[in-house]
Design an enzyme around this catalytic site. Structure first.
Site, mmCIF file in Angstrom:
data_model
loop_
_atom_site.group_PDB
_atom_site.id
_atom_site.type_symbol
_atom_site.label_atom_id
_atom_site.label_comp_id
_atom_site.label_asym_id
_atom_site.label_seq_id
_atom_site.Cartn_x
_atom_site.Cartn_y
_atom_site.Cartn_z
ATOM 1 N N GLY A 101 35.268 -15.819 69.515
ATOM 2 C CA GLY A 101 34.243 -14.785 69.528
ATOM 3 C C GLY A 101 33.894 -14.305 68.128
ATOM 4 O O GLY A 101 32.775 -13.834 67.881
ATOM 5 N N GLU A 104 31.408 -16.715 67.045
ATOM 6 C CA GLU A 104 30.203 -16.572 67.885
ATOM 7 C C GLU A 104 29.349 -15.385 67.450
ATOM 8 O O GLU A 104 28.124 -15.449 67.480
ATOM 9 C CB GLU A 104 30.614 -16.404 69.354
ATOM 10 C CG GLU A 104 31.102 -17.712 69.972
ATOM 11 C CD GLU A 104 31.613 -17.519 71.377
ATOM 12 O OE1 GLU A 104 32.632 -16.820 71.530
ATOM 13 O OE2 GLU A 104 30.992 -18.046 72.313
HETATM 14 C C1 3H9 Z 1 37.635 -15.926 72.508
HETATM 15 O O1 3H9 Z 1 37.309 -15.541 71.430
HETATM 16 C C2 3H9 Z 1 36.726 -15.977 73.702
HETATM 17 C C3 3H9 Z 1 35.263 -15.875 73.339
HETATM 18 O O2 3H9 Z 1 34.691 -17.152 73.198
HETATM 19 C C4 3H9 Z 1 34.463 -15.222 74.433
HETATM 20 C C5 3H9 Z 1 34.761 -13.822 74.767
HETATM 21 C C6 3H9 Z 1 33.830 -13.264 75.820
HETATM 22 N N1 3H9 Z 1 43.878 -11.492 70.481
HETATM 23 O O3 3H9 Z 1 49.297 -15.949 65.060
HETATM 24 P P1 3H9 Z 1 49.847 -14.803 64.312
HETATM 25 C C7 3H9 Z 1 48.075 -11.458 67.508
HETATM 26 S S1 3H9 Z 1 39.248 -16.402 72.815
HETATM 27 C C8 3H9 Z 1 44.950 -10.706 70.528
HETATM 28 O O4 3H9 Z 1 51.306 -14.614 64.298
HETATM 29 P P2 3H9 Z 1 48.903 -15.957 61.851
HETATM 30 C C9 3H9 Z 1 49.294 -12.346 67.716
HETATM 31 O O5 3H9 Z 1 49.709 -12.316 69.063
HETATM 32 C C10 3H9 Z 1 40.081 -16.132 71.269
HETATM 33 N N2 3H9 Z 1 45.999 -10.809 69.676
HETATM 34 O O6 3H9 Z 1 49.295 -14.766 62.803
HETATM 35 C C11 3H9 Z 1 50.284 -11.710 66.778
HETATM 36 O O7 3H9 Z 1 50.803 -10.560 67.407
HETATM 37 P P3 3H9 Z 1 52.312 -10.116 67.129
HETATM 38 C C12 3H9 Z 1 39.796 -17.187 70.289
HETATM 39 C C13 3H9 Z 1 45.949 -11.781 68.779
HETATM 40 O O8 3H9 Z 1 48.500 -15.343 60.585
HETATM 41 C C14 3H9 Z 1 49.418 -11.249 65.604
HETATM 42 O O9 3H9 Z 1 48.084 -11.170 66.125
HETATM 43 N N3 3H9 Z 1 40.626 -16.989 69.131
HETATM 44 C C15 3H9 Z 1 44.860 -12.649 68.669
HETATM 45 O O10 3H9 Z 1 49.970 -16.999 61.882
HETATM 46 C C16 3H9 Z 1 49.433 -12.189 64.436
HETATM 47 O O11 3H9 Z 1 49.134 -13.513 64.907
HETATM 48 C C17 3H9 Z 1 41.832 -17.553 69.019
HETATM 49 O O12 3H9 Z 1 42.257 -18.274 69.887
HETATM 50 C C18 3H9 Z 1 43.791 -12.480 69.579
HETATM 51 N N4 3H9 Z 1 42.691 -13.261 69.537
HETATM 52 O O13 3H9 Z 1 47.628 -16.632 62.516
HETATM 53 C C19 3H9 Z 1 42.589 -17.258 67.763
HETATM 54 N N5 3H9 Z 1 45.091 -13.526 67.668
HETATM 55 O O14 3H9 Z 1 52.409 -9.882 65.655
HETATM 56 C C20 3H9 Z 1 44.021 -16.978 68.075
HETATM 57 C C21 3H9 Z 1 46.287 -13.201 67.149
HETATM 58 O O15 3H9 Z 1 52.496 -8.927 67.983
HETATM 59 N N6 3H9 Z 1 44.773 -16.579 66.910
HETATM 60 N N7 3H9 Z 1 46.819 -12.151 67.811
HETATM 61 O O16 3H9 Z 1 53.146 -11.295 67.566
HETATM 62 C C22 3H9 Z 1 45.234 -17.457 65.990
HETATM 63 O O17 3H9 Z 1 44.976 -18.647 66.032
HETATM 64 C C23 3H9 Z 1 46.120 -16.925 64.902
HETATM 65 O O18 3H9 Z 1 46.628 -15.696 65.337
HETATM 66 C C24 3H9 Z 1 45.439 -16.693 63.528
HETATM 67 C C25 3H9 Z 1 46.410 -15.948 62.592
HETATM 68 C C26 3H9 Z 1 45.092 -18.065 62.933
HETATM 69 C C27 3H9 Z 1 44.201 -15.876 63.663
#
Ligand code: 3H9
Length: 696
Positions: A101, A104
């Site tokens: 998102g 997007e």
């Molecule tokens: C989407 O966007 C759907 C849309 O198309 C449509 C909507 C209508 N939400 O990974 P880390 C938390 S689907 C909530 O250890 P890094 C994670 O749990 C989404 N929480 O850090 C962790 O919490 P904690 C599409 C999230 O630096 C903390 O943040 N996006 C989210 O190694 C740190 O994360 C993705 O799939 C989230 N979206 O990596 C991206 N993301 O500290 C998913 C992270 O309590 N995220 N958290 O354990 C990632 O790939 C990696 O987190 C990122 C950072 C690369 C961003």
């Protein structure tokens, strides 16, 4: 805390999302953005708008934790429509990661710029979803179908440079994102550039519209990988709408389909794994303030398959490794295999030639164990025998610095016993890699009775540095993964004796979603490995041992459970093996019967779940999610089923308990008696997830 701020730089409004750690688009953020864009839009003193973020990254996507709750307005779709319709230039200034998102929303802006290190992607597919806020419709219009499909179906992000070449972004900037956004948008105003609404673009799709069969050609490569998964086929369907469905209707359909995927079991399972993976690195009782020791140099003892793969994992992350082997020829062989692996990657285009040289340059081979004395971490990967391990640890203890961490890569043996042979049991632990160690992401970190907190913290930190998924486990025979695997292997062998054939057992598991079944896996790993271990323990596996006695060790001898043509990894059923199995059943007085796929799957998976429950009872694993992560990352359990314990919760614990109880009664095998924890959870109408995944 305000999660969305706005300030002015002259006549430019700068909207800043500030929702640490990753600026996810939770409800308050969407509300804040809606209000900020509305006010900047109506404010006559504002000529243009910049969207950017505070903290370490641009928006990393929707807030995944909200996906289990009812949707709240405004939706991201509405917000994007609002932004796209603004009659003033809107530019997104990205840095860090712009994902899902988060990307997007930038597609709804009129211009996009990014810092050089930005990674841009639509990773929704990895969560069993597809982009649900216009991404499937806007991205192909901006970058063309080929690339849009690759990005959406793989979920892999691309670097800023590539994004620029594709036209996904308009410029790469250096320095502060907000300031760069302002500079860029002033240029847009000065040059009177028209506002570019991605929804109106068509030049990259019109050829395809004239030749819709081409769409299937592009899609063909992706369809193959989508086995059993709902999200990829839904994504392809949505991408096709760009050719023949009016965009507003396509947005509605995309939203509807997204909500279906979001509510489905596959996405729930993949979201569970996403959070479980992050949770697994958190260890109860280990304070966040525990300082890991610094790891600048590593030594690996043993240049065999495991030692080589482990060394590669460190070299890949730029960490120098000293590889110690006893004999010069074995050392040369080991180094040769590593070099060959790197060269194969380079030939495939996965690695640059100079990276091969750089990585090989980080590896130093020696036959003198004393060379390990400069290492901050030593990982032993020698023959799997206690006496050999003890000998190595005794030597290492004498020569290594007092603060050097000594790790064993044992897959079964007692880490406490190994630690006790040293004068520093607090600095000893298990680091159990999975083969091939340079590829498999799982790392079981085995915490010994005396392992010090900072030693544990170091192992977790270094695991992440080399791109592994660390899971902390306790000491028992086989730890978590192999202990559960053993429960499965015993049943697989029994199924053969009762009436199934290897390809039927393997077929049932691949249909379930595993990349391969137990027998194909045995052939790949080498059947002699398990044979040797069973002999040492005085146990017999009737079929596997008979095969080994005939010199059928699997792929390496072109014969195992299957037959292999020279150079082929695809085995085919062998009538000789079938005869051998039928004869074994007869010899043991077992009447063969047809066995259905459903029974095969239950017989293989339920005993594993039972063992998993015992592992939780004993505290060997801290959470059921840890077990799931181990099985998904180490053994190919389909992530869209969420790992064995999540899967158990999905199908119902009472059903599993009953089937196990039945099996225990029928076979008299005590191992199948439902574990106390399983029985207790059924009585409480609870689940593994609810009972065992709270951060301790
Ligand atoms: C989407 O966007 C759907 C849309 O198309 C449509 C909507 C209508 N939400 O990974 P880390 C938390 S689907 C909530 O250890 P890094 C994670 O749990 C989404 N929480 O850090 C962790 O919490 P904690 C599409 C999230 O630096 C903390 O943040 N996006 C989210 O190694 C740190 O994360 C993705 O799939 C989230 N979206 O990596 C991206 N993301 O500290 C998913 C992270 O309590 N995220 N958290 O354990 C990632 O790939 C990696 O987190 C990122 C950072 C690369 C961003």
């Amino acid at each position: 805390m305000t999660v969305v701020g706005m300030h002015r730089d002259g006549d430019i409004a700068v909207i800043v999302v500030d929702n640490p750690p990753v600026n996810a688009l939770k409800h308050e953020v969407r509300l804040g953005l809606r209000d900020a864009f509305a006010s900047a839009n109506t404010d006559k003193a504002v000529a243009a708008i910049v969207l950017t973020c505070a903290g370490r990254t641009f928006i990393a996507g929707a807030d995944i934790t909200e996906f289990d709750k009812p949707p709240q307005s405004p939706s991201l779709i509405d917000l994007n429509a609002q932004i796209e319709n603004i009659a003033k230039p809107v530019v997104a200034a990205m840095f860090g990661t712009a994902l899902g998102g988060g990307l997007e929303i930038t597609l709804a802006c009129h211009f996009r710029i990014a810092a050089p290190t930005t990674r841009l992607g639509l990773p929704e597919i990895k969560l069993g979803l597809f982009p649900g806020a216009g991404g499937t419709q806007r991205l192909p219009r901006l970058v063309g179908m080929d690339k849009a499909m690759a990005m959406i179906l793989s979920g892999d992000p691309i670097p800023a440079k590539e994004a620029l070449a594709l036209g996904l972004i308009d410029e790469i900037f250096d320095g502060d994102p907000a300031a760069a956004g302002v500079t860029f948008v002033r240029k847009v105003i000065a040059e009177k550039r028209p506002l570019r609404r991605v929804r109106d673009l068509d030049d990259k799709l019109k050829d395809l519209r004239a030749r819709p069969d081409k769409f299937n050609e592009i899609a063909a490569a992706h369809v193959k990988r989508a086995r059993g998964l709902h999200a990829p086929s839904a994504a392809l369907e949505a991408l096709r709408w760009t050719l023949d469905v009016p965009i507003d209707e396509a947005f509605d359909r995309e939203r509807k389909k997204f909500m279906e995927l979001r509510a489905g079991d596959q996405s729930k399972a993949q979201r569970h794994i996403f959070f479980a993976e992050r949770e697994a690195a958190k260890v109860p009782g280990l304070s966040k303030d525990t300082q890991p020791r610094e790891i600048k140099r590593v030594a690996v003892i043993g240049a065999g398959t495991m030692g080589g793969g482990i060394s590669m994992s460190f070299a890949n992350a730029g960490i120098p490794v000293t590889i110690v082997e006893t004999a010069a020829d074995a050392l040369q062989r080991g180094l040769g295999v590593i070099e060959k692996n790197y060269k194969t990657s380079a030939a495939r285009g996965a690695l640059r030639e100079d990276d091969v040289t750089k990585r090989m340059g980080l590896l130093k081979g020696t036959t003198d164990i004393a060379a390990a004395k400069d290492a901050d971490l030593v990982i032993e990967a020698v023959f799997e025998e206690m006496a050999v391990k003890k000998d190595v640890f005794g030597k290492l203890d004498k020569l290594a610095r007092a603060d050097t961490i000594l790790a064993t890569n044992t897959s079964y043996l007692d880490v406490n016993e190994i630690a006790a042979t040293t004068g520093r049991p607090q600095s000893v632990l298990g680091m159990h890699f999975f083969s091939p160690a340079n590829v498999m992401r799982l790392l079981e970190i085995v915490r010994g009775e005396k392992t010090a907190p900072d030693v544990l913290a170091t192992a977790i930190a270094v695991a992440r540095r080399i791109g592994k998924v660390p899971v902390v486990v306790g000491v028992c025979h086989g730890f978590v993964g192999n202990r559960m695997l053993r429960a499965r292997s015993i049943e697989a062998e029994k199924l053969l004796l009762e009436g199934a054939l290897p390809h039927e057992v393997d077929g049932a598991l691949t249909e379930f979603g595993f990349p391969m079944g137990p027998f194909a896996m045995g052939d790949l790993a080498g059947l002699d490995v398990g044979w040797r271990m069973r002999k040492a323990q005085g146990i017999r596996a009737e079929i596997a041992d008979t095969l080994c006695e005939q010199g059928r060790f699997g792929q390496k001898t072109s014969k195992g459970f299957y037959l292999y043509e020279p150079g082929s990894r695809a085995g085919r059923p062998d009538p000789e093996v079938e005869q051998l199995i039928v004869a074994a059943s007869k010899r043991l007085g077992i009447a063969r019967r047809p066995i259905e796929r459903k029974e095969i799957v239950e017989r293989l998976i339920f005993p594993m779940i039972n063992e998993g429950a015992r592992i939780l009872e004993e505290g060997i694993a801290q959470r059921s999610g840890d077990i799931d992560v181990i099985w998904v990352y180490g053994y190919g359990f389909p992530n869209w089923r969420g790992g064995p314990m999540f899967y158990a919760d999905t199908i119902g614990l009472a059903y599993i308990r009953d089937r196990l109880a039945e099996l225990a009664k029928k076979t008299g095998d005590k191992r199948h008696e439902p574990a106390a924890l399983l029985t207790q959870l059924v009585a409480e109408n609870a689940t593994f997830g609810a009972a065992h995944n709270k951060a301790a």
